[in-house]
Design a protein around this motif. Structure first.
Motif, short mmCIF file in Angstrom:
data_model
loop_
_atom_site.label_atom_id
_atom_site.label_comp_id
_atom_site.label_asym_id
_atom_site.label_seq_id
_atom_site.Cartn_x
_atom_site.Cartn_y
_atom_site.Cartn_z
N CYS A 166 0.92 -1.12 0.20
CA CYS A 166 0.14 0.03 0.11
C CYS A 166 1.01 1.40 -0.04
CB CYS A 166 -1.04 -0.08 1.21
SG CYS A 166 -0.20 -0.38 2.98
N VAL A 167 0.52 2.44 -0.84
CA VAL A 167 1.28 3.31 -1.12
C VAL A 167 0.57 4.64 -0.59
CG1 VAL A 167 2.46 4.89 -2.61
CG2 VAL A 167 2.51 2.45 -3.06
N GLY A 168 1.05 5.48 0.28
CA GLY A 168 0.66 6.62 0.56
C GLY A 168 1.30 7.90 -0.07
N VAL A 169 0.75 9.02 -0.66
CA VAL A 169 1.31 10.17 -1.47
C VAL A 169 0.50 11.16 -1.21
CG1 VAL A 169 0.78 9.20 -3.68
CG2 VAL A 169 2.83 10.48 -3.34
N SER A 170 1.17 12.55 -1.41
CA SER A 170 0.32 13.61 -1.48
C SER A 170 0.97 14.61 -2.60
CB SER A 170 0.25 14.28 -0.09
OG SER A 170 -0.65 15.26 -0.12
N LYS A 257 -17.51 6.30 2.42
CA LYS A 257 -17.45 7.77 2.21
C LYS A 257 -17.64 8.14 3.74
CE LYS A 257 -19.20 10.37 -0.80
NZ LYS A 257 -17.98 10.64 -1.42
N ARG A 258 -17.01 7.31 4.84
CA ARG A 258 -16.87 7.90 6.17
C ARG A 258 -16.20 9.27 6.30
NH1 ARG A 258 -15.95 2.34 7.28
NH2 ARG A 258 -13.73 2.82 7.69
N GLY A 259 -16.23 9.85 7.46
CA GLY A 259 -15.83 11.13 7.48
C GLY A 259 -14.22 11.20 7.41
N LYS A 260 -13.94 12.73 6.87
CA LYS A 260 -12.46 12.85 6.52
C LYS A 260 -11.51 12.52 8.01
CE LYS A 260 -13.16 16.15 2.97
NZ LYS A 260 -12.82 17.46 2.62
N MET A 261 -10.36 11.85 7.65
CA MET A 261 -9.38 11.69 8.87
C MET A 261 -8.01 12.87 8.36
SD MET A 261 -9.15 7.57 8.89
CE MET A 261 -8.02 7.57 10.10
N GLU A 262 -8.03 13.40 9.63
CA GLU A 262 -7.13 14.66 9.63
C GLU A 262 -7.43 15.44 8.24
OE1 GLU A 262 -5.07 14.99 12.07
OE2 GLU A 262 -5.51 13.19 13.01
N ALA A 281 -1.28 -14.58 6.14
CA ALA A 281 0.32 -14.87 6.16
C ALA A 281 0.88 -14.10 4.96
CB ALA A 281 0.26 -16.23 5.76
N VAL A 282 0.01 -13.35 4.08
CA VAL A 282 0.61 -12.37 2.99
C VAL A 282 1.24 -11.30 3.66
CG1 VAL A 282 -0.03 -11.03 1.36
CG2 VAL A 282 -1.25 -13.35 1.40
N PRO A 283 2.72 -11.36 3.19
CA PRO A 283 3.48 -10.06 3.42
C PRO A 283 2.90 -9.08 3.42
CG PRO A 283 4.85 -11.88 2.79
CD PRO A 283 3.44 -12.15 2.38
N ARG A 284 3.02 -7.95 4.24
CA ARG A 284 2.56 -6.42 3.80
C ARG A 284 3.43 -5.34 3.96
NH1 ARG A 284 -1.18 -7.68 8.92
NH2 ARG A 284 0.42 -8.90 9.25
N TYR A 285 3.42 -4.42 3.14
CA TYR A 285 4.44 -3.28 2.99
C TYR A 285 3.57 -1.91 2.89
CZ TYR A 285 7.21 -7.32 1.73
OH TYR A 285 8.05 -8.66 1.60
N GLY A 286 4.18 -1.03 3.54
CA GLY A 286 3.78 0.39 3.47
C GLY A 286 4.34 1.06 2.79
N VAL A 287 4.23 1.99 2.01
CA VAL A 287 5.15 2.94 1.16
C VAL A 287 4.83 4.21 1.43
CG1 VAL A 287 6.45 3.36 -1.01
CG2 VAL A 287 5.76 0.85 -0.29
N VAL A 288 5.68 5.15 2.00
CA VAL A 288 5.13 6.45 1.95
C VAL A 288 5.97 7.34 1.29
CG1 VAL A 288 4.91 8.51 3.81
CG2 VAL A 288 4.54 6.08 4.42
N LEU A 289 5.77 8.14 0.26
CA LEU A 289 6.23 9.10 -0.51
C LEU A 289 5.93 10.49 -0.20
CD1 LEU A 289 5.35 7.05 -3.92
CD2 LEU A 289 7.37 6.80 -2.10
N THR A 290 6.45 11.18 -1.02
CA THR A 290 6.26 12.84 -0.92
C THR A 290 5.03 13.18 -0.58
OG1 THR A 290 6.61 14.91 -2.35
CG2 THR A 290 5.98 12.81 -3.22
N GLY A 291 5.09 14.31 0.27
CA GLY A 291 3.58 14.93 0.66
C GLY A 291 3.88 15.63 1.89
N MET A 292 2.86 16.73 2.03
CA MET A 292 3.07 17.47 3.37
C MET A 292 2.12 16.76 4.21
SD MET A 292 4.31 20.60 4.05
CE MET A 292 4.21 21.72 5.17
N GLY A 293 2.44 17.28 5.61
CA GLY A 293 1.77 16.70 6.60
C GLY A 293 2.14 15.35 7.29
N SER A 294 1.28 14.43 7.86
CA SER A 294 1.61 13.36 8.91
C SER A 294 0.69 12.30 8.43
CB SER A 294 1.48 13.68 10.11
OG SER A 294 0.31 14.00 10.66
N ASP A 295 -0.14 12.25 7.47
CA ASP A 295 -0.98 11.28 7.19
C ASP A 295 -0.19 9.92 6.87
OD1 ASP A 295 -3.39 9.78 6.61
OD2 ASP A 295 -3.65 10.58 4.53
N GLY A 296 -0.24 8.73 7.36
CA GLY A 296 0.19 7.64 6.97
C GLY A 296 1.12 7.39 8.13
#
Length: 351
Positions: A166-170, A257-262, A281-296
């Protein structure tokens, strides 16, 4: 870049009314951060004034202008000047397509024009934030063309999901995502879900279409309940949170469409938290890329706590080093890599 008494702004727009509105809005900033040092009626006028000026820090650039339009002007600006550019665009289908092209060329961000010029002052805090962020951005990175890197490793076949990424970016996301998808081989050993902070409208659809021009795998806007498999590249749609749920042996992207988070919908934290909760058992990966703030940040902590792996983009390549920096400072990043090294790393550790 040190602290200056003012951020000097050039406004480029063929509408005298828009130029006047923007100048008034910037001068109303209660923190007194901005000073309009120049205005231009089209791209040719802007380029002519840039040749004679040394103190422009940020440019607002309209897309649709006579003589030389925004895209053509942007190409010349990023080729000759290290000045961050924020585009003014419309939320129409054609406007969204051109906006994605501008972000790929090197614009740092964009502001969606309201239907009525008189509604522009309602966007003043968004304008302040985006111009301030652009000023402190890594503009040389934003304008740098992403390299094409292909893997020569033979991928596994089949529809099973071997790894979940999963990738988070802004801010700066379209350029970063283009670099990412270019490097993913056909049928990789993982499925990938992206949360890109973006205004509602046609922008995410245009982003997916734009990324498809660079990807060997289909990039598409996620549909509610869509199955995730090796080779999936899904982007959360505008205005919807995306979560992952396991049904039997399969994994599905579920929208809400629940309420916005941050302040965000979709939220990186919500996607990451759902991945952390999976009994799998499937390996999970979080990838955090460029963006302002702290979401992620909270979501990365959750994935890490449940045995997942966190990868953050380095300050050397991030257009805006906010989101990855927050995760790194929390001490949960397993890897900190330049943008062009993230997919090779994922291919290595997921094989």
């Amino acid at each position: 870049m040190g602290i200056k008494p003012y951020i000097n702004v050039m406004i480029v727009d063929d509408s005298l009314l828009i130029r006047a509105f923007l100048k008034e809005i910037l001068h109303e900033d209660e923190n007194n951060r901005f000073r309009v040092v120049a205005s231009a009626k089209d791209g040719i006028d802007a380029l002519d004034k840039l040749k004679r000026m040394k103190d422009v820090d940020v440019i607002t650039l309209d897309l649709h202008m006579p003589n030389l339009d925004g895209l053509a002007a942007l190409e010349r600006i990023v080729a000759s000047y290290d000045i961050p550019v924020v585009m003014l665009s419309s939320a129409t289908k054609e406007g969204a397509k051109e906006t994605m092209e501008a972000l790929s060329i090197g614009a740092v961000d964009f502001i969606s024009k309201p239907d009525k010029h008189s509604d522009l002052p309602a966007l003043k805090y968004e304008i302040y934030e985006k111009l301030n962020t652009a000023y402190y951005s890594n503009v040389q990175i934003a304008c740098k063309k992403a390299p094409i890197i292909r893997s020569d490793v033979s991928p596994p076949k089949g529809n099973a999901l071997h790894n979940l990424v999963c990738v988070g970016v802004s801010t700066g996301g379209p350029r970063a995502l283009r670099s990412l998808v270019k490097q993913i081989p056909l049928d990789p050993p993982f499925g990938l879900i992206i949360v890109q902070h973006m205004l509602e409208g046609e922008y995410i659809k245009s982003l997916a279409k734009s990324l498809n021009e660079y990807s060997l795998n289909e990039v598409k806007v996620a549909e509610d309940g869509e199955k995730i498999k090796n080779g999936s590249i899904l982007i959360a749609p505008s205005g919807y949170h995306a979560e992952v749920f396991k049904r039997g042996e399969d994994y599905h992207c579920v929208l809400n469409k629940r309420g916005k988070m941050e302040g965000f919908r979709p939220s990186v934290d919500m996607l990451f938290a759902s991945v952390a909760r999976l009994n799998t058992a499937v390996p999970r990966y979080g990838v955090v890329l460029t963006g302002m703030g702290s979401d992620g940040t909270k979501g990365s902590e959750a994935i890490k706590k449940e045995g997942g792996t966190i990868i953050c983009e380095s300050h050397r390549t991030a257009t805006v080093y906010g989101m990855p920096k927050q995760v790194i400072e929390k001490g949960v990043a397993d890897h900190v890599e330049d943008l062009e090294k993230i997919i090779p790393l994922l291919l290595k550790i997921t094989r």
